[in-house]
Design an enzyme around this catalytic site. Structure first.
Site, PDB file in Angstrom:
ATOM      1  N   SER A  64       0.758  -1.363  -0.151  1.00 31.29           N
ATOM      2  CA  SER A  64       0.154  -0.037  -0.009  1.00 31.29           C
ATOM      3  C   SER A  64       0.733   1.327   0.022  1.00 31.29           C
ATOM      4  CB  SER A  64      -1.024  -0.065   1.167  1.00 31.29           C
ATOM      5  OG  SER A  64      -1.967  -1.005   1.054  1.00 31.29           O
ATOM      6  N   LYS A  67       0.278   3.438  -2.819  1.00 32.71           N
ATOM      7  CA  LYS A  67      -0.865   4.332  -3.075  1.00 32.71           C
ATOM      8  C   LYS A  67      -0.610   5.701  -3.161  1.00 32.71           C
ATOM      9  CE  LYS A  67      -3.956   0.547  -0.921  1.00 32.71           C
ATOM     10  NZ  LYS A  67      -4.574   0.314   0.350  1.00 32.71           N
ATOM     11  N   TYR A 189      -3.069  -2.197 -10.121  1.00 28.89           N
ATOM     12  CA  TYR A 189      -3.031  -2.009  -8.880  1.00 28.89           C
ATOM     13  C   TYR A 189      -2.130  -3.346  -8.203  1.00 28.89           C
ATOM     14  CZ  TYR A 189      -4.502  -2.094  -3.914  1.00 28.89           C
ATOM     15  OH  TYR A 189      -4.594  -2.296  -2.506  1.00 28.89           O
ATOM     16  N   TYR A 241      -5.043   4.118   7.887  1.00 28.87           N
ATOM     17  CA  TYR A 241      -6.347   3.642   7.964  1.00 28.87           C
ATOM     18  C   TYR A 241      -6.951   4.002   9.232  1.00 28.87           C
ATOM     19  CZ  TYR A 241      -3.960   1.204   4.410  1.00 28.87           C
ATOM     20  OH  TYR A 241      -3.226   0.752   3.251  1.00 28.87           O
ATOM     21  N   VAL A 259       1.212  -3.782   3.723  1.00 21.83           N
ATOM     22  CA  VAL A 259       1.271  -5.176   4.455  1.00 21.83           C
ATOM     23  C   VAL A 259       2.446  -5.854   4.088  1.00 21.83           C
ATOM     24  CG1 VAL A 259      -1.402  -5.454   4.430  1.00 21.83           C
ATOM     25  CG2 VAL A 259      -0.184  -6.339   2.565  1.00 21.83           C
TER      26      VAL A 259
HETATM   27  O1  DON Z   1      -4.826  -4.388  -1.589  1.00 20.23           O
HETATM   28  C1  DON Z   1      -4.163  -5.494  -0.842  1.00 20.23           C
HETATM   29  O2  DON Z   1      -4.568  -6.071  -0.509  1.00 20.23           O
HETATM   30  C2  DON Z   1      -2.760  -5.281  -0.900  1.00 20.23           C
HETATM   31  N1  DON Z   1      -1.990  -5.530  -2.039  1.00 20.23           N
HETATM   32  C3  DON Z   1      -2.126  -3.963  -0.441  1.00 20.23           C
HETATM   33  C4  DON Z   1      -2.753  -3.742   0.906  1.00 20.23           C
HETATM   34  C5  DON Z   1      -1.829  -3.163   2.011  1.00 20.23           C
HETATM   35  O3  DON Z   1      -0.505  -3.135   1.956  1.00 20.23           O
HETATM   36  C6  DON Z   1      -2.583  -2.488   2.933  1.00 20.23           C
HETATM   37  N2  DON Z   1      -1.776  -1.890   3.993  1.00 20.23           N
HETATM   38  N3  DON Z   1      -1.456  -1.572   5.057  1.00 20.23           N
END
Ligand code: DON
Length: 609
Positions: A64, A67, A189, A241, A259
């Site tokens: 993320s 983003k 994405y 978040y 993540v």
């Molecule tokens: O959208 C997702 O599930 C992941 N590729 C990215 C999510 C993410 O890193 C959330 N952040 N803490």
């Protein structure tokens, strides 16, 4: 010697390495394979120094943290309005993968939750999938300062299992937020999330944001400066978040987590932090990452809502023309006039970055000056940057000066680099109220001329024909002057001629009879600095008579020049045969030297005061 900052980071790393709470992400099967003990911390400053400790070169997927970077790409590609129509900027307080849209518009709440990020990615420009991928990878690489690639197995793993994100993508399509087939946007994405970085990259990416979008080491623009504010805003309000409120309270730095275990945090204008530790809390934020950022912010005093006061004065030195003049030597009458009226000109030598907080005291000093100034000189030699707000204030100040019949002289402005936007901010009717001068000294001389013109005129030294009129002969007996006349040699020089060259043997004193001569020293890089400009009745090179040393500066004819020169042998004869004349010459030379010393003392006092 290791830096105390390095020592601090090593201590912190040791302390936090024992924290073993949290779990690595498993919802993307490939991420479950990561070793949860991995741990790196890096801090990069806006001038490119990186402090790092632990596993800072271990590669992992950015997830993320991509983003906010892709949000910047969308802002550049589509402009603020279209991006704002597609994605909001309100913190949702929801988990990163929440399936929530704004009730009426169907817009995702913000670009940091998955719905907003997928909508943002759908805005990346490019005719083909490859072009859009290239656009995203190119931008992310510019942030890192090296070419990044994709971890194909993580990408495949997420593509195969990302049903929730796929659902979000189709829901966005249903609300016409994503206006075409959502699959290519989802694909992009997943790819942007699978870009491989290390902890050092993260710190430099954060430092690039801290540095207004320009990479501290490569100097490449990763994102246009105007979009850095919007990016950091959504990071500050939505970056971690449903933990964002707590984060701002405890850490107080715009941030983004992923993540994969990474976190970036940005202190605008100063530094970027990157932390890597893959064990996550229940909200998907790195456990040690959160703790490390909290400690660093607390220990180094980085909370963005508790900034240090602006320290150090923008005004490095301030004085009037009564205290400090240009290097042009003046007649006694001119000196009297300048001493009397010099306080109508004030010089402000500025330093540092000019923005609202640092420009305001300068404006205040100018506006509040009890005795209205006729001229103000602003010297920019030590100014490193002037932002748009300060440029606007300066333009407004010029407007006020125009209305009050005052004039601003801006000296040593590196045109093209500083004040580039001044023209667009200026009211064209005020253009006559300011001017530029390449040197502070020339700016001072320009003001002196105007001041003398306003108060009785600059007396251009007319030139003298007989040595009896020369300052060095003041008080000398007629027969002494006659002897001197018989011993000197008359010489003429074209403008631009070097009459005396630095390093030459010093063999004669020069009585300047007509024209102007500047004494200059060479500076490294081929530039010159003028030490003084002399006119008829003044002298130079007198050291030759006393020390016989080599010339310490050069003398250059600025106009057609006539001099009488007296060489060392002739002077020795005067000393032997006519000691009264030698005494007289030495006395008058000493008077000139005293005058210079007094002026230099005044300059030191003005600059120190
Ligand atoms: O959208 C997702 O599930 C992941 N590729 C990215 C999510 C993410 O890193 C959330 N952040 N803490």
């Amino acid at each position: 010697m290791t830096s105390p900052i390095q020592d601090y980071l090593e201590r912190l790393h040791r302390e936090l390495a024992s924290v073993d709470d949290g779990q690595v992400a498993t919802y993307i099967p490939e991420l479950a394979k990561v070793d949860p003990r991995r741990f790196g911390i890096a801090i990069a400053t806006v001038d490119g120094r990186v402090y790092e400790v632990g596993d800072t070169r271990e590669r992992f997927t950015i997830q993320s943290i991509s983003k906010p970077l892709v949000y910047g790409v969308a802002l550049e590609d589509r402009g603020v309005e279209q991006v704002r129509r597609t994605v909001g900027v309100e913190p949702s307080g929801d988990a990163f993968n929440s399936i929530s849209l704004e009730p009426v518009t169907g817009r995702p709440m913000n670009p940091m939750i998955n719905a907003g990020a997928i909508a943002t990615t759908s805005l990346v420009a490019g005719a083909t999938r490859e072009e859009r991928l290239e656009r995203v990878l190119g931008a992310m690489s510019a942030y890192a300062g090296r070419t990044l690639d994709i971890d194909e197995s993580v990408f495949e793993s997420e593509r195969a299992t990302g049903h929730r994100n796929r659902a979000i993508g189709h829901m966005l399509r249903n609300y016409d937020i994503v206006t075409e087939d959502p699959e290519p946007a989802l694909d992009l994405y997943f790819r942007q999330c699978s870009v491989r970085v290390d902890c050092r990259d993260l710190a430099l990416m954060a430092a690039t944001l801290a540095n207004g979008g320009t990479h501290p080491a490569t100097g490449a623009t990763a994102v246009r400066a105007e979009f850095v504010g919007p990016i950091l805003s959504v990071m500050a309000t939505c970056g971690v978040y449903d933990f964002t409120g707590e984060w701002v309270y405890r850490v107080g730095l715009p941030a983004k987590s992923g993540v994969g275990g990474g976190i970036i945090a940005v202190l605008p204008g100063q530094l970027g932090i990157g932390v890597y530790s893959p064990a996550l809390d229940e909200r998907g934020n790195s456990v040690r990452g959160v703790k490390a950022c909290e400690a660093i912010s607390r220990d180094l005093g980085l909370h963005f809502l508790q900034p240090p006061r602006v320290t150090g004065s923008t005004v490095r030195a301030s004085y009037t023309l009564a205290e400090l003049r240009s290097k042009r030597r003046r007649s006694a009458a001119e000196n009297r006039l300048l001493a009397e009226h010099g306080s109508e000109v004030r010089v402000f030598e500025l330093q540092g970055d000019l923005h609202f907080a640092t420009a305001e005291p300068v404006l205040r000093a100018l506006v509040d000056d009890a005795r209205p100034l006729r001229y103000a000189v602003l010297d920019f030699k030590r100014v490193s940057d002037v932002d748009r707000a300060a440029t606007r204030l300066l333009a407004a100040l010029i407007g006020r000066c125009a209305a009050r019949g005052q004039h601003l002289v801006l000296t040593r402005v590196r045109r093209g680099r500083l004040l580039a936007a001044l023209d667009t901010e200026l009211d064209p009717r005020t253009a006559g109220a300011f001017s530029f001068q390449p040197q502070l000294d020339l700016g001072l001389e320009w003001c002196e001329r105007r001041l003398l013109a306003a108060h009785g005129g600059e007396a251009r030294a007319p030139g003298i024909t007989r040595l009896a009129e020369h300052r060095l002969c003041d008080g000398a007996a007629a027969e002494d002057v006659a002897l001197l006349e018989s011993l000197v040699e008359r010489r003429s020089y074209e403008p631009g001629t070097l009459i005396v060259r630095v390093g030459d043997e010093a063999d004669a004193i020069y009585f300047l009879m007509r024209g102007e001569v500047s004494i200059v020293v060479d500076l490294p890089g081929g530039a010159h600095k003028r030490l003084s400009t002399l006119s008829a009745g003044m002298n130079f090179g007198e050291m030759a008579l006393l020390t016989g040393a080599r010339r310490s500066a050069s003398a250059r004819a600025d106009t057609p020049v006539e001099c009488c020169t007296l060489d060392a042998a002739a002077y020795a004869r005067i000393e032997r045969e006519r000691p009264t004349l030698a005494m007289r010459l030495l006395r008058n030379m000493l008077l000139g030297t005293i005058q210079t010393a007094v002026q230099l003392t005044g300059e030191v006092a003005a600059l120190e005061g």
